[in-house]
Scaffold this motif. Structure first.
Motif, mmCIF file in Angstrom:
data_model
loop_
_atom_site.group_PDB
_atom_site.id
_atom_site.type_symbol
_atom_site.label_atom_id
_atom_site.label_comp_id
_atom_site.label_asym_id
_atom_site.label_seq_id
_atom_site.Cartn_x
_atom_site.Cartn_y
_atom_site.Cartn_z
ATOM 1 N N MET A 1 0.843 -1.185 0.000
ATOM 2 C CA MET A 1 0.000 0.000 0.000
ATOM 3 C C MET A 1 0.887 1.247 0.000
ATOM 4 O O MET A 1 1.892 1.304 0.713
ATOM 5 C CB MET A 1 -0.923 -0.012 1.228
ATOM 6 N N ARG A 2 0.526 2.245 -0.792
ATOM 7 C CA ARG A 2 1.229 3.540 -0.791
ATOM 8 C C ARG A 2 0.619 4.414 0.296
ATOM 9 O O ARG A 2 -0.576 4.700 0.264
ATOM 10 C CB ARG A 2 1.103 4.208 -2.160
ATOM 11 N N ILE A 3 1.457 4.839 1.235
ATOM 12 C CA ILE A 3 0.964 5.521 2.430
ATOM 13 C C ILE A 3 1.756 6.807 2.643
ATOM 14 O O ILE A 3 2.991 6.805 2.575
ATOM 15 C CB ILE A 3 1.098 4.622 3.670
ATOM 16 N N ALA A 4 1.050 7.892 2.935
ATOM 17 C CA ALA A 4 1.675 9.145 3.339
ATOM 18 C C ALA A 4 1.306 9.426 4.786
ATOM 19 O O ALA A 4 0.120 9.434 5.123
ATOM 20 C CB ALA A 4 1.227 10.293 2.445
ATOM 21 N N VAL A 5 2.300 9.631 5.633
ATOM 22 C CA VAL A 5 2.069 10.008 7.020
ATOM 23 C C VAL A 5 2.377 11.496 7.140
ATOM 24 O O VAL A 5 3.524 11.916 6.971
ATOM 25 C CB VAL A 5 2.944 9.194 7.993
ATOM 26 N N VAL A 6 1.350 12.274 7.399
ATOM 27 C CA VAL A 6 1.489 13.720 7.506
ATOM 28 C C VAL A 6 1.460 14.088 8.989
ATOM 29 O O VAL A 6 0.452 13.911 9.664
ATOM 30 C CB VAL A 6 0.360 14.443 6.739
ATOM 31 N N GLY A 7 2.589 14.586 9.468
ATOM 32 C CA GLY A 7 2.769 14.825 10.890
ATOM 33 C C GLY A 7 3.627 13.713 11.455
ATOM 34 O O GLY A 7 3.119 12.682 11.898
ATOM 35 N N CYS A 8 4.931 13.905 11.421
ATOM 36 C CA CYS A 8 5.851 12.839 11.812
ATOM 37 C C CYS A 8 6.486 13.157 13.160
ATOM 38 O O CYS A 8 7.702 13.152 13.318
ATOM 39 C CB CYS A 8 6.924 12.658 10.730
ATOM 40 N N GLY A 9 5.615 13.440 14.143
ATOM 41 C CA GLY A 9 6.076 13.551 15.518
ATOM 42 C C GLY A 9 6.322 12.166 16.086
ATOM 43 O O GLY A 9 6.583 11.216 15.340
ATOM 44 N N ALA A 10 6.225 12.028 17.387
ATOM 45 C CA ALA A 10 6.549 10.750 18.013
ATOM 46 C C ALA A 10 5.640 9.629 17.509
ATOM 47 O O ALA A 10 6.110 8.582 17.038
ATOM 48 C CB ALA A 10 6.460 10.875 19.529
ATOM 49 N N MET A 11 4.331 9.827 17.592
ATOM 50 C CA MET A 11 3.412 8.774 17.172
ATOM 51 C C MET A 11 3.463 8.576 15.660
ATOM 52 O O MET A 11 3.479 7.438 15.171
ATOM 53 C CB MET A 11 1.989 9.119 17.623
ATOM 54 N N GLY A 12 3.474 9.664 14.902
ATOM 55 C CA GLY A 12 3.548 9.545 13.448
ATOM 56 C C GLY A 12 4.795 8.806 13.002
ATOM 57 O O GLY A 12 4.768 8.036 12.035
ATOM 58 N N SER A 13 5.905 9.020 13.711
ATOM 59 C CA SER A 13 7.147 8.327 13.369
ATOM 60 C C SER A 13 7.043 6.832 13.623
ATOM 61 O O SER A 13 7.548 6.018 12.847
ATOM 62 C CB SER A 13 8.314 8.916 14.169
ATOM 63 N N VAL A 14 6.373 6.458 14.728
ATOM 64 C CA VAL A 14 6.170 5.032 15.008
ATOM 65 C C VAL A 14 5.319 4.404 13.906
ATOM 66 O O VAL A 14 5.642 3.328 13.378
ATOM 67 C CB VAL A 14 5.518 4.826 16.386
ATOM 68 N N ASP A 25 4.951 1.186 0.961
ATOM 69 C CA ASP A 25 5.668 2.310 0.355
ATOM 70 C C ASP A 25 5.237 3.580 1.085
ATOM 71 O O ASP A 25 4.146 4.108 0.848
ATOM 72 C CB ASP A 25 5.334 2.393 -1.134
ATOM 73 N N VAL A 26 6.086 4.055 2.000
ATOM 74 C CA VAL A 26 5.706 5.126 2.916
ATOM 75 C C VAL A 26 6.526 6.390 2.640
ATOM 76 O O VAL A 26 7.743 6.322 2.444
ATOM 77 C CB VAL A 26 5.919 4.699 4.383
ATOM 78 N N LEU A 27 5.840 7.517 2.644
ATOM 79 C CA LEU A 27 6.507 8.814 2.684
ATOM 80 C C LEU A 27 5.973 9.586 3.878
ATOM 81 O O LEU A 27 4.860 9.332 4.335
ATOM 82 C CB LEU A 27 6.306 9.596 1.381
ATOM 83 N N VAL A 28 6.783 10.514 4.378
ATOM 84 C CA VAL A 28 6.355 11.323 5.512
ATOM 85 C C VAL A 28 6.495 12.799 5.179
ATOM 86 O O VAL A 28 7.336 13.197 4.367
ATOM 87 C CB VAL A 28 7.152 10.997 6.799
ATOM 88 N N VAL A 29 5.631 13.581 5.829
ATOM 89 C CA VAL A 29 5.664 15.031 5.683
ATOM 90 C C VAL A 29 5.701 15.639 7.078
ATOM 91 O O VAL A 29 4.870 15.299 7.926
ATOM 92 C CB VAL A 29 4.418 15.551 4.930
ATOM 93 N N ASP A 30 6.672 16.525 7.315
ATOM 94 C CA ASP A 30 6.757 17.170 8.626
ATOM 95 C C ASP A 30 7.480 18.505 8.475
ATOM 96 O O ASP A 30 8.353 18.662 7.612
ATOM 97 C CB ASP A 30 7.491 16.280 9.629
ATOM 98 N N SER A 31 7.111 19.451 9.327
ATOM 99 C CA SER A 31 7.683 20.791 9.236
ATOM 100 C C SER A 31 9.015 20.931 9.964
ATOM 101 O O SER A 31 9.693 21.959 9.827
ATOM 102 C CB SER A 31 6.691 21.820 9.800
ATOM 103 N N TRP A 32 9.412 19.910 10.755
ATOM 104 C CA TRP A 32 10.671 19.981 11.488
ATOM 105 C C TRP A 32 11.811 19.625 10.538
ATOM 106 O O TRP A 32 12.018 18.464 10.199
ATOM 107 C CB TRP A 32 10.630 19.039 12.681
ATOM 108 N N ALA A 33 12.565 20.629 10.108
ATOM 109 C CA ALA A 33 13.563 20.454 9.051
ATOM 110 C C ALA A 33 14.631 19.434 9.440
ATOM 111 O O ALA A 33 15.041 18.602 8.609
ATOM 112 C CB ALA A 33 14.199 21.799 8.717
ATOM 113 N N ASP A 34 15.119 19.473 10.675
ATOM 114 C CA ASP A 34 16.173 18.551 11.090
ATOM 115 C C ASP A 34 15.690 17.104 11.066
ATOM 116 O O ASP A 34 16.437 16.184 10.698
ATOM 117 C CB ASP A 34 16.663 18.898 12.494
#
Length: 310
Positions: A1-14, A25-34
């Protein structure tokens, strides 16, 4: 499944790390540049009770134009509306959007942006997760994930989402009545979120505290009474026993509301304890215990200077 996780804080990262490790097939989107840079260059490192792993995931600071099968919206409640407004490039005719937040009310915001018929609502119970450093997340447990349709999304579509999470090792299940499960979690959350945030006590310490224990139990009982008045079919006969059993399972835990306050961040009290008086007003009732707790937390947060919530 192609999945986008928007908001990759602690829970989103898990979520993202385990789903990717399971072959999705996962991509993530988050505003924390580092965090985005670390994931893009070195992968997402996940540690937990079942071992350590590194997931290779594409990471973006803004939402790309790439249609996926599933969008997981895992931002904090305060960011839901603005994040949901950016999802258009990820959504095709058959895309399901799954929103996972604490409390009540966030899904209504998401539905306004993406449409109610493609929306599923998720509940995470018994989790503890923290971002150790950019690109590194640790979690303590994974007790249950429950998914349900917000409006008219077919049960079979919700079950396909649950199956994707099961392949990643989650205790995941599609349910017919997600509203009842949201309220059951809310009854537990109101018992500990505001009381812990205001006092610095852990769940177990509030549970047996001479002064805050009765306040905690009153908040839970009030939420249970409003759920009943709203016609929500919660599977709870004794709210005090219900929240005591919940708290006894994790006495050392700190609710996210307390963790936010320890970091000087504005939390999600408006959709947790604050949801009860809003729901009470819909049936001509008051919820003074939760209204007071919410006011006290918001007064304390006014001194935080609007620091971002992660």
């Amino acid at each position: 499944m192609r999945i986008a996780v928007v908001g990759c804080g602690a829970m989103g990262s898990v979520y993202a790390g385990r789903l990717s490790a399971a072959g999705h097939d996962v991509l993530v989107v988050d505003s924390w540049a580092d965090h985005v840079h670390a994931i893009a260059t070195s992968g997402l490192q996940i540690s937990g009770p079942d071992g350590d792993r590194v997931a290779s995931i594409r990471a973006f600071p803004t939402t790309p134009h790439e249609v996926v099968d599933l969008v997981v919206l895992a931002v904090k409640a305060a960011d839901v509306s603005s994040a949901a407004a950016t999802l258009g490039g990820l959504i095709g005719a058959d895309t399901v959007v799954l929103t996972i937040q604490n409390g009540l009310g966030s899904a209504d915001e998401v539905a306004r942006h993406v449409g109610a018929d493609r929306l599923a609502v998720g509940i995470a119970s018994g989790f503890g997760a923290s971002l150790v450093a950019p690109g590194r997340v640790h979690h303590n447990a994974m007790r249950a994930m429950r998914f349900g349709s917000y409006a008219d999304l077919a049960f079979s579509a919700v079950d396909r989402v649950a199956e994707a999470w099961r392949t990643a090792g989650f205790d995941a299940r599609a349910v017919d009545d997600i509203a009842a499960m949201q309220w059951e979690k809310l009854i537990c959350n109101v018992a500990y979120s505001a009381p812990c945030a205001l006092t610095g006590l852990t769940v177990g310490e509030v549970l047996d505290h001479e002064e805050m224990g009765p306040v905690s139990r009153a908040a839970a009982t009030e939420a249970w009474e409003i759920a009943k008045a709203r016609g929500i079919a919660v599977d709870v006969d004794d709210p005090v026993a219900f929240v005591r059993d919940f708290g006894a399972q994790m006495p050392a835990a700190k609710p996210s509301a307390l963790l936010d306050h320890e970091a000087g961040r504005v939390g999600e009290i408006a959709v947790i304890n604050g949801a009860v008086p809003r729901e009470a007003a819909k049936v001509g009732r008051l919820a003074p215990v939760n209204a007071t707790l919410t006011a006290l937390v918001r007064t304390r947060e006014a001194g935080f200077g609007g620091r971002p919530n992660r």
